[in-house]
Scaffold this active site. Structure first.
Site, PDB file in Angstrom:
ATOM      1  CG  HIS A  31      36.644  40.053  52.505  1.00 30.97           C
ATOM      2  ND1 HIS A  31      36.301  39.972  51.173  1.00 30.97           N
ATOM      3  CD2 HIS A  31      38.008  40.055  52.536  1.00 30.97           C
ATOM      4  CE1 HIS A  31      37.400  39.906  50.443  1.00 30.97           C
ATOM      5  NE2 HIS A  31      38.459  39.961  51.243  1.00 30.97           N
ATOM      6  CG  HIS A  65      41.987  47.020  51.731  1.00 34.02           C
ATOM      7  ND1 HIS A  65      43.215  46.434  51.966  1.00 34.02           N
ATOM      8  CD2 HIS A  65      41.475  46.368  50.647  1.00 34.02           C
ATOM      9  CE1 HIS A  65      43.435  45.490  51.081  1.00 34.02           C
ATOM     10  NE2 HIS A  65      42.391  45.415  50.266  1.00 34.02           N
TER      11      HIS A  65
HETATM   12  O1  3AM Z   1      40.642  41.731  50.494  1.00 31.61           O
HETATM   13  P1  3AM Z   1      41.101  42.014  49.107  1.00 31.61           P
HETATM   14  O2  3AM Z   1      39.976  42.059  48.110  1.00 31.61           O
HETATM   15  O3  3AM Z   1      42.006  43.192  49.026  1.00 31.61           O
HETATM   16  O4  3AM Z   1      43.056  40.444  46.313  1.00 31.61           O
HETATM   17  C1  3AM Z   1      42.662  39.308  47.042  1.00 31.61           C
HETATM   18  C2  3AM Z   1      41.654  39.620  48.098  1.00 31.61           C
HETATM   19  O5  3AM Z   1      42.052  40.809  48.726  1.00 31.61           O
HETATM   20  C3  3AM Z   1      43.814  38.838  47.898  1.00 31.61           C
HETATM   21  O6  3AM Z   1      43.209  38.031  48.875  1.00 31.61           O
HETATM   22  C4  3AM Z   1      41.879  38.478  49.094  1.00 31.61           C
HETATM   23  C5  3AM Z   1      40.928  37.325  48.932  1.00 31.61           C
HETATM   24  O7  3AM Z   1      41.034  36.784  47.639  1.00 31.61           O
HETATM   25  N1  3AM Z   1      44.820  38.114  47.151  1.00 31.61           N
HETATM   26  C6  3AM Z   1      44.644  37.339  46.075  1.00 31.61           C
HETATM   27  N2  3AM Z   1      45.821  36.864  45.642  1.00 31.61           N
HETATM   28  C7  3AM Z   1      46.766  37.343  46.479  1.00 31.61           C
HETATM   29  C8  3AM Z   1      48.168  37.203  46.577  1.00 31.61           C
HETATM   30  N3  3AM Z   1      48.859  36.450  45.714  1.00 31.61           N
HETATM   31  C9  3AM Z   1      46.133  38.152  47.445  1.00 31.61           C
HETATM   32  N4  3AM Z   1      46.799  38.771  48.415  1.00 31.61           N
HETATM   33  C10 3AM Z   1      48.138  38.603  48.445  1.00 31.61           C
HETATM   34  N5  3AM Z   1      48.808  37.831  47.563  1.00 31.61           N
END
Ligand code: 3AM
Length: 176
Positions: free
Chosen positions: A43, A125
C-alpha cells in the site's frame, strides 16, 4: 479503560499491480536482502495515526468523508533503500501534486485530532522489503506501473501469530 486501534490512511493498490510487483520483486532481490512484505499488505501510506480511540476515529472518519479532491494518476517508477529503517521501497520519480495534497490534508486533520505527525518530509512509497539493513543492489528503476487513484482507505494494523496484517476498515472516493 478505553480501547484503541492502530490506524493509518493509505492508498490501496489494485490486485493486478500487487501481483505484478511481487513477481518483479522476486526477480530483483535475493532472499537475504530483506523480509518481503506480503502482497496483501502492499500500500502507499498517506498518514499514520497511531493508537486511536473510538471517539477520535469517528472524528477522523468524518474529516475523511468531508475531504473533496479529484482523482489522479501516479506511476511507480522508482526504487530505493533506507538502510536506517531497513526499508526497500517502490516510489515515484515525480509524485503527483494530487497525492501530496491528499496526504497533506489527511496529515493536517490527523494533527488537529491529536495524532502525532512526523516533521520529516513525506516520501510516498510502497514498502517492498523490511529488515534490509545491509547494502542492497537496487535495480536502476521500476517498471512504472500506472495507477489511477480514485479513493483512499482507512486501515487497522493488527499483529497476530507473529505477523502484521492490515485490515481494511473503510474507503472514501475522490471526486470533486
Ligand atoms: O507504508 P509503510 O510500510 O512505510 O512503517 C509503518 C507503515 O509504513 C508506518 O505506518 C505504516 C502502516 O503501519 N508506521 C508505523 N509506526 C509508525 C510511526 N510511529 C509509522 N509511521 C510513522 N510513525
Amino acid at each position: 479503560m478505553t480501547s484503541t486501534r492502530r490506524l493509518f490512511f493509505a492508498i490501496a493498490l489494485p490486485d493486478s499491480v500487487r501481483q505484478a510487483i511481487i513477481g518483479w520483486r522476486a526477480g530483483q532481490f535475493p532472499y537475504e536482502a530483506g523480509r518481503p512484505v506480503a502482497a496483501a499488505n502492499l500500500h502507499i501510506t498517506l498518514a499514520f495515526l497511531g493508537e486511536v480511540s473510538a471517539n477520535k476515529e469517528q472524528a477522523l472518519r468524518a474529516a475523511a468523508m468531508r475531504l473533496q479532491q479529484k482523482p489522479f494518476t501516479l506511476a511507480l517508477d522508482d526504487c530505493g533503500h533506507w538502510p536506517g529503517s531497513g526499508v526497500v521501497w517502490l516510489g515515484m520519480k515525480r509524485a503527483p501534486r494530487g497525492l501530496l495534497q491528499l496526504a497533506q490534508r489527511l496529515r493536517a486533520q490527523a494533527a488537529r485530532n491529536g495524532c502525532y505527525q512526523s516533521p520529516l518530509p513525506f516520501h510516498p512509497h510502497v514498502t517492498l522489503l523490511r529488515q534490509a539493513r545491509q547494502a542492497v543492489a537496487l535495480p536502476p528503476g521500476a517498471p512504472g506501473w500506472e495507477i489511477t487513484v480514485d479513493g483512499f482507505s482507512l486501515y487497522a494494523s493488527l499483529f497476530d501469530n507473529g505477523r502484521t496484517r492490515y485490515m481494511l476498515l473503510d474507503s472514501w472516493p475522490l471526486a470533486g
